[in-house]
Scaffold this motif. Structure first.
Motif, PDB file in Angstrom:
ATOM      1  N   PHE A 131       0.813  -1.217   0.000  1.00  0.00           N
ATOM      2  CA  PHE A 131       0.000   0.000   0.000  1.00  0.00           C
ATOM      3  C   PHE A 131       0.846   1.267   0.000  1.00  0.00           C
ATOM      4  O   PHE A 131       0.361   2.322  -0.372  1.00  0.00           O
ATOM      5  CB  PHE A 131      -0.962   0.004   1.190  1.00  0.00           C
ATOM      6  N   THR A 132       2.110   1.183   0.438  1.00  0.00           N
ATOM      7  CA  THR A 132       2.927   2.390   0.444  1.00  0.00           C
ATOM      8  C   THR A 132       3.759   2.547  -0.832  1.00  0.00           C
ATOM      9  O   THR A 132       4.185   3.645  -1.156  1.00  0.00           O
ATOM     10  CB  THR A 132       3.881   2.408   1.649  1.00  0.00           C
ATOM     11  N   HIS A 133       3.997   1.443  -1.538  1.00  0.00           N
ATOM     12  CA  HIS A 133       4.857   1.534  -2.722  1.00  0.00           C
ATOM     13  C   HIS A 133       4.170   1.078  -4.005  1.00  0.00           C
ATOM     14  O   HIS A 133       4.800   1.017  -5.055  1.00  0.00           O
ATOM     15  CB  HIS A 133       6.127   0.714  -2.522  1.00  0.00           C
ATOM     16  N   GLY A 134       2.920   0.694  -3.927  1.00  0.00           N
ATOM     17  CA  GLY A 134       2.230   0.248  -5.139  1.00  0.00           C
ATOM     18  C   GLY A 134       2.314  -1.244  -5.321  1.00  0.00           C
ATOM     19  O   GLY A 134       3.156  -1.922  -4.744  1.00  0.00           O
ATOM     20  N   LEU A 135       1.422  -1.725  -6.172  1.00  0.00           N
ATOM     21  CA  LEU A 135       1.289  -3.152  -6.407  1.00  0.00           C
ATOM     22  C   LEU A 135       2.573  -3.753  -6.975  1.00  0.00           C
ATOM     23  O   LEU A 135       2.974  -4.861  -6.628  1.00  0.00           O
ATOM     24  CB  LEU A 135       0.130  -3.359  -7.392  1.00  0.00           C
TER      25      LEU A 135
ATOM     26  N   PHE B 235      -1.904  -0.560 -16.954  1.00  0.00           N
ATOM     27  CA  PHE B 235      -2.081  -0.234 -15.543  1.00  0.00           C
ATOM     28  C   PHE B 235      -0.748   0.180 -14.949  1.00  0.00           C
ATOM     29  O   PHE B 235       0.277  -0.442 -15.222  1.00  0.00           O
ATOM     30  CB  PHE B 235      -2.621  -1.467 -14.826  1.00  0.00           C
ATOM     31  N   ASP B 236      -0.774   1.225 -14.144  1.00  0.00           N
ATOM     32  CA  ASP B 236       0.469   1.706 -13.540  1.00  0.00           C
ATOM     33  C   ASP B 236       0.716   0.965 -12.223  1.00  0.00           C
ATOM     34  O   ASP B 236       0.229   1.359 -11.178  1.00  0.00           O
ATOM     35  CB  ASP B 236       0.351   3.211 -13.295  1.00  0.00           C
ATOM     36  N   TYR B 237       1.481  -0.124 -12.321  1.00  0.00           N
ATOM     37  CA  TYR B 237       1.682  -0.982 -11.149  1.00  0.00           C
ATOM     38  C   TYR B 237       2.550  -0.334 -10.074  1.00  0.00           C
ATOM     39  O   TYR B 237       2.577  -0.789  -8.944  1.00  0.00           O
ATOM     40  CB  TYR B 237       2.339  -2.304 -11.572  1.00  0.00           C
ATOM     41  N   ASN B 238       3.292   0.707 -10.452  1.00  0.00           N
ATOM     42  CA  ASN B 238       4.239   1.262  -9.486  1.00  0.00           C
ATOM     43  C   ASN B 238       3.716   2.490  -8.766  1.00  0.00           C
ATOM     44  O   ASN B 238       4.472   3.195  -8.104  1.00  0.00           O
ATOM     45  CB  ASN B 238       5.562   1.577 -10.187  1.00  0.00           C
ATOM     46  N   SER B 239       2.431   2.742  -8.882  1.00  0.00           N
ATOM     47  CA  SER B 239       1.865   3.908  -8.221  1.00  0.00           C
ATOM     48  C   SER B 239       0.948   3.462  -7.091  1.00  0.00           C
ATOM     49  O   SER B 239       0.346   2.393  -7.155  1.00  0.00           O
ATOM     50  CB  SER B 239       1.079   4.724  -9.247  1.00  0.00           C
ATOM     51  N   ILE B 240       0.847   4.292  -6.045  1.00  0.00           N
ATOM     52  CA  ILE B 240      -0.088   3.932  -4.986  1.00  0.00           C
ATOM     53  C   ILE B 240      -1.482   4.458  -5.322  1.00  0.00           C
ATOM     54  O   ILE B 240      -2.452   4.093  -4.680  1.00  0.00           O
ATOM     55  CB  ILE B 240       0.359   4.445  -3.595  1.00  0.00           C
ATOM     56  N   ASN B 241      -1.577   5.338  -6.317  1.00  0.00           N
ATOM     57  CA  ASN B 241      -2.893   5.748  -6.827  1.00  0.00           C
ATOM     58  C   ASN B 241      -2.875   5.543  -8.341  1.00  0.00           C
ATOM     59  O   ASN B 241      -2.793   6.492  -9.112  1.00  0.00           O
ATOM     60  CB  ASN B 241      -3.176   7.196  -6.467  1.00  0.00           C
TER      61      ASN B 241
END
Lengths: 408, 286
Positions: free
Chosen positions: A54-58, B151-157
């Motif tokens: 949740f802090t660094h993305g999937l 999909f932007d996998y490296n973003s938290i949003n």
């Protein structure tokens, strides 16, 4: 009629109910069991990884790609897990609709399992969602994507969790000792069961229908317009195999809760479940042959994916099916358990094949789950087992209900 | 057999829906007759692979400007930071360029897959993504036959990145940025105009084109249409895609839902009542 007879005790219980729950929250028994020693570090690692997610993305945790956007959390924890929760709707059908009373003693534990399973699959789903704070959009507001299979599955998921909670709620009422609530909740059971079975048939098949639009992306040996039906049929014996396996483990772990009569009863139950599984698998296997012949992909059988398909069909459907038949004929409980384990592995294989392995099997880069994804997947299941154990040790699930709760 | 089944489900489904008042689950394809979708005609025979459209697109949407050059045989892909790419293919007619981006299907699989209507087929024609509705479930990516949503996998949003045909510009009566930038290879108009234009070009310069408009039929028809000097199978298009629309693949399943909701509980209640009376009788006999 019951409540006026015990007005004083009832009030007393109501006053101390929070104290009671608080005391029940505390752990019981020995801490340093082998299961705890193994599971606690994995769960802690899993929790850390969830924070990182949740802090660094999937992408920091998961290996999912643009071509294969659904990884282990969806393919294993959600799509596979739901099949294993199928035991609840099959058994409620047998016990409450067909009135086969001999299965009554395992109904609560199965429903509890199903309920917890669904709850934790919802949890895995939240982890996997890119924007989990929008998770209620399909349920409230003006964002109804009613033409989506996933919309259907999401709604059924939520409704079925409530239906299962109602089915299980008499056990909670017995634990808390609330007699009036117990009476009301018990009265809701039949409605919840009918509603729950309907929802189950639709979303077990719905999970298969999710992949209908991925027509060219799934290997032709696994894609057919009958995926929904195959998912539904397989959920019957997947769920019951899980009931057999879970039952044999619970019987050892929670043996203090079982009487000798229970034990004998459970043997009979496992024995007759093996027959249902065998026939379910026969229907499933037959259906697969029909789909295969209809698809006319004979040439694909000699490719590597073809061998993989044959392994699934023969090694993990035909073999356990024969084992189930054989163990039923010879009343061999050990063989039934072995068949259950192979069936469970086969269902995992099948669901992963449709959702991950045969999905974009032709893509340049293949999706292989990262160790972090695997740890999170396992820790979700372990937390579920922890809560399962907590409930079993406190509520009348395996053992008998308190005498005041005996209906009829 | 399957047609009979489908018809059966359709009939039953429609009845069921009117009973429950569940009419909203009609397919997204059922639009008003007079709606004119807009689209873009891309002409491979004219495109010189200058990548000006890529750069204009990146600038217009605040994305990094792509620096890599075209090279025949090297497949460039759209990504979470690039909405369109031009690729070069070595074909029987020499080097041919092809542009890839969202096809803006008439009946988009992504929009029918989306459970929050975040992916949405506008009445103007573009398929757009609406961030405030999206859950990030990525079912659109599973469903899209062209593998378009990224999909932007490296973003938290995270965002879903895909071409929206510059929807903001279209509603203001302007052309998409790529069409504005390009000389002749991109042509904007209603789908009807585009098909007429494409047919005219094929008829006037038959030596320049194969007699096929890619996108006219594939996936139930798309908003982007392609003309090319060589068969489209030489240009990296997936030849397995079906010509009927993708949402139609889930139609029979969705249509069976209302009937299941009516029939199964009735059946279950019936069995329940039947077994109950039998049991009571037994008890009486005992």
């Amino acid at each position: 009629m019951t409540s006026p007879a015990y007005p004083v005790t009832n009030e007393k219980q109501n006053q101390s109910i929070w104290k009671f729950i608080f005391s029940e929250l505390k752990p019981r028994g020995k801490w340093l069991t082998p299961f705890n020693v193994i599971s606690i570090p994995i769960i802690l690692a899993g929790l850390v990884l969830m924070v990182i997610r949740f802090t660094h993305g999937l992408g920091a945790v998961s290996n999912v790609t643009q071509e294969v956007p659904w990884g282990l959390w969806k393919g294993f924890n959600v799509v596979t897990g739901v099949a294993f929760a199928g035991g609840a709707y099959v058994l409620t059908f047998i016990v409450y609709i067909l009135k086969v009373e001999k299965y009554h003693s395992i109904i609560r534990v199965t429903v509890l399992n199903g309920f917890l399973a669904y709850l934790f699959y919802a949890g895995a789903l939240v982890l996997d969602l890119g924007k989990p704070w929008n998770i209620f959009n399909p349920l409230i507001g003006n964002s109804f994507g009613a033409s989506s299979v996933l919309f259907l599955v999401a709604w059924h998921f939520v409704l079925y969790i409530f239906a299962q909670l109602i089915e299980f709620s008499p056990a909670i009422a017995e634990w808390l000792g609330t007699r009036r609530a117990h009476k009301i909740l018990s009265g809701l059971t039949l409605g919840a069961v009918i509603f729950g079975i309907t929802l189950s048939t639709l979303h077990q098949s719905g999970l298969g229908a999710l992949f209908l639009m991925a027509k060219e992306k799934i290997h032709p040996l696994w894609y057919s317009e009958f995926i929904p039906l195959l998912f539904l049929i397989s959920s019957v014996f997947a769920g019951l195999s899980m009931v057999i396996l879970e039952g044999s483990i619970s019987q050892k772990v929670f043996s203090n809760q079982l009487t000798d009569k229970n034990r004998q009863e459970r043997k009979n139950i496992v024995h007759s479940l093996s027959k249902i599984c065998a026939f379910g698998m026969f229907a499933y296997f037959f259906m697969h042959i029909l789909v295969f012949v209809h698809g006319q992909h004979y040439d694909l059988l000699t490719t590597p994916m073809g061998y993989w398909y044959l392994l699934e069909m023969i090694g993990f459907v035909l073999v356990p099916m024969i084992l189930y038949f054989y163990s039923y004929r010879n009343t061999n409980i050990l063989l039934t358990k072995i068949a259950a384990v192979i069936t469970i592995l086969g269902i995992i294989l099948n669901r992963l094949n449709v959702s991950i392995i045969a999905f974009r099997w032709d893509a340049a880069t293949h999706y292989v789950p990262s160790w972090m994804e695997i740890v999170v997947s396992i820790s979700i299941i372990l937390i579920q087992i922890w809560i399962f154990r907590w409930v079993i040790n406190r509520m009348p699930v395996l053992g008998n209900s308190p005498s005041w709760a005996k209906h009829n | 057999m399957s047609i009979n089944r489908r018809k059966f489900f359709k009939a039953i489904g429609v009845t069921g829906m009117t009973v429950i008042g569940f009419t909203s689950s009609a397919s997204p394809g059922s639009k008003d007759e007079d709606t004119e979708f807009h689209g873009v005609l891309y002409d491979s025979s004219i495109c010189i692979g200058c990548q000006a459209c890529e750069k204009a697109c990146a600038k217009a949407h605040d994305l990094p400007v792509p620096e890599d050059e075209l090279q025949a045989g090297v497949l460039r892909k759209t990504s979470e930071v690039q909405r369109c790419v031009v690729n070069s293919y070595e074909t029987s007619q020499g080097e041919v360029y092809v542009r890839n981006q969202c096809m803006h299907c008439n009946e988009p699989a992504c929009a029918s897959a989306c459970l929050t209507q975040a992916m949405y087929k506008t009445k103007e024609g573009p398929v757009i993504w609406r961030e405030d509705k999206c859950m990030g479930c990525r079912y659109c990516m599973i469903s899209c036959p062209f593998d378009v949503p990224k999909f932007d996998y490296n973003s938290i949003n995270p965002k879903i990145q895909k071409c929206d045909m510059c929807y903001d510009r279209i509603v203001q009566g302007e052309k998409p940025v790529c069409v504005e930038t390009c000389g002749d290879a991109l042509f904007f108009g209603t789908r009807r105009e585009l098909i007429a234009e494409a047919r005219k070009r094929i008829a006037e310069w038959p030596e320049m084109y194969v007699d096929k408009i890619y996108g006219e039929a594939v996936a139930g028809g798309t908003g982007y249409l392609y003309l090319a000097p060589v068969p489209h199978t030489e240009l990296g298009f997936n030849k397995q895609l079906q010509n009927s629309s993708y949402p139609s693949l889930t139609k029979s399943f969705l249509y069976s839902v209302p009937s299941v909701f009516v029939l199964v509980p009735t059946l279950l209640l019936g069995i329940h009542e039947a077994t109950k009376s039998k049991q009571n009788k037994n008890e009486n006999h005992d």
